[in-house]
Design a protein around this motif. Structure first.
Motif, short mmCIF file in Angstrom:
data_model
loop_
_atom_site.label_atom_id
_atom_site.label_comp_id
_atom_site.label_asym_id
_atom_site.label_seq_id
_atom_site.Cartn_x
_atom_site.Cartn_y
_atom_site.Cartn_z
N UNK A 87 -35.06 -11.18 23.71
CA UNK A 87 -33.66 -10.42 22.62
C UNK A 87 -34.25 -9.33 22.19
N UNK A 88 -35.78 -9.02 22.43
CA UNK A 88 -36.04 -7.96 21.20
C UNK A 88 -37.18 -7.12 22.43
N UNK A 89 -36.19 -6.40 23.44
CA UNK A 89 -36.44 -5.77 24.64
C UNK A 89 -36.65 -4.68 23.93
N UNK A 90 -35.83 -4.14 23.72
CA UNK A 90 -34.97 -2.78 23.38
C UNK A 90 -35.54 -2.07 22.09
N UNK A 91 -36.53 -3.16 21.25
CA UNK A 91 -37.11 -2.80 20.55
C UNK A 91 -38.78 -2.93 20.68
N UNK A 124 -30.19 -5.09 15.50
CA UNK A 124 -30.84 -4.99 13.98
C UNK A 124 -31.93 -5.11 13.47
N UNK A 125 -33.14 -4.39 12.94
CA UNK A 125 -34.59 -5.21 12.50
C UNK A 125 -35.24 -3.91 11.35
N UNK A 126 -35.21 -5.40 10.45
CA UNK A 126 -34.93 -5.35 9.27
C UNK A 126 -34.02 -4.32 8.68
N UNK A 127 -32.74 -4.60 9.69
CA UNK A 127 -31.27 -3.55 8.66
C UNK A 127 -31.42 -2.47 9.74
N UNK A 128 -32.38 -2.03 10.38
CA UNK A 128 -32.13 -0.70 10.81
C UNK A 128 -31.91 -0.53 12.32
N UNK A 129 -31.09 0.04 12.48
CA UNK A 129 -30.25 -0.30 14.41
C UNK A 129 -31.37 0.70 15.64
N UNK A 130 -31.32 0.28 16.33
CA UNK A 130 -33.20 0.16 17.14
C UNK A 130 -31.72 1.77 17.90
N UNK A 131 -30.55 2.21 18.20
CA UNK A 131 -30.11 2.82 18.57
C UNK A 131 -29.76 3.90 18.28
#
Length: 348
Positions: A87-91, A124-131
């Motif tokens: 699920x974290x591949x985008x990150x 969303x990681x730590x409230x920030x959108x990767x996109x």
């Protein structure tokens, strides 16, 4: 306003502070034994998703903090390839893009940022959108106007509350101009002007954004009937009107968009320099003369005519002529207009 980030110096800090779980590992040279332990833990089949995320993140950040960017790239891309359902591949691919930025490989970074947008769901990681972070970087590093326009559109449509839409409308218009998309550029300038903060917004590198956009849109909406096909005909018409003391003709020849009347030290975009007035009052009872020849400007697209006798307080006026830059209308583009008046002797 879009901000630039120093990736080479701040990549580890950025990723740890914004995204990563708290780390007990120093940002100095990672402990090789710890890396081996983490790698061994990662091979366990019964790892909970949260634990697996923490381990992958720690391994990658250890590499990044030691400036082992190529090792981080190989580790992260190999992980994504072998674990397509993570699920974290985008990150992980976002970290890969930042790693490439750290070594100045912007084309590779662009590839990964764009790949995330096209093929991976937002995260969303730590409230920030990767996109969102991908788009910010793509707008900054993309080299072609067409791709930058696409990223501007996506940013405006998906994240309007996280950016200055007003600024993005203006910057998108400039990209449309670079791409010779004149109609689209005009529409984007109109959208910019429709924003409530357009008159006051400060855009880096564009100090006259509002006045430039206002002039272009107003010019498009005007009759443009004061322009001449060539400079010689315009100057001849102005000289003839002065000789006849025909103030009505002179008023007709003045540009109807942002005609200025100012000293040489003023800025054309200064609201106090833009005048709507008739030359009638300045011709009454005066003996006005003009030079036989024009004085050329700093570029082939401008010229000056020295005149004298308009006012006892400022007898010398330079009439300023410039070529019209309006590619959206080929019949008008390249014509000449009388754009303004400089008071006093010319400052070279």
């Amino acid at each position: 306003m879009l901000k630039k980030v120093s990736y080479a110096a701040g990549i580890a800090v950025l990723l740890v502070c914004i995204f990563a779980f708290p780390s007990s590992v120093s940002t100095a040279e990672p402990n090789r034994r710890e890396q081996m332990q983490l790698t061994s833990l990662l091979k366990k089949s019964d790892l909970a998703p949260g634990s697996r995320y923490a381990i992958v993140n720690q391994i990658a950040n250890n590499m990044l903090s030691a400036n082992e960017y190529q090792s981080a790239v190989l580790f992260l891309t190999d992980w994504v390839q072998k674990h397509p359902d993570d699920a974290y591949n985008s990150y992980w691919l976002l970290m890969t893009g930042y790693a490439y930025l750290s070594i100045g490989a912007e084309p590779f970074a662009e590839y990964y940022f764009d790949r995330i947008l096209r093929h991976y769901p937002d995260l969303l990681v730590k409230g920030r959108s990767v996109h969102f972070l991908c788009l910010k970087n793509l707008i900054r590093i993309s080299k072609t106007s067409s791709t930058r326009i696409a990223y501007f559109n996506e940013m405006i449509n998906r994240f309007p509350s996280d950016v200055s839409v007003t600024e993005l409308y203006y910057r998108r218009a400039l990209e449309y101009e670079k791409d010779s998309e004149w109609e689209a550029a005009l529409r984007s300038f109109v959208q910019f002007l429709e924003q409530s903060d357009a008159p006051t917004i400060q855009i880096a590198g564009e100090p006259n954004a509002y006045s430039d956009a206002r002039r272009l849109v107003d010019f498009n909406n005007s009759s443009k009937d004061w322009t001449f096909e060539n400079l010689d005909d315009l100057v001849a018409a102005v000289k003839s009107a002065i000789t006849r003391y025909d103030w009505r003709a002179l008023d007709k020849y003045c540009s109807k968009i942002n005609f200025f009347y100012m000293s040489w030290t003023q800025d054309e975009n200064d609201p106090n320099s833009q005048k709507e007035f008739s030359l009638r009052v300045y011709m009454r009872g005066q003996r006005i003369t003009f030079s036989d020849t024009l004085e050329r400007g700093t570029t082939p697209n401008e010229a000056y005519l020295r005149t004298r006798g308009w006012s006892p307080y400022s007898p010398v006026w330079y009439l300023y002529f410039r070529k019209v830059d309006f590619p959206i209308d080929p019949d008008i583009n390249g014509n000449w207009e009388w754009a303004g008046i400089y008071m006093g002797e010319r400052l070279l």
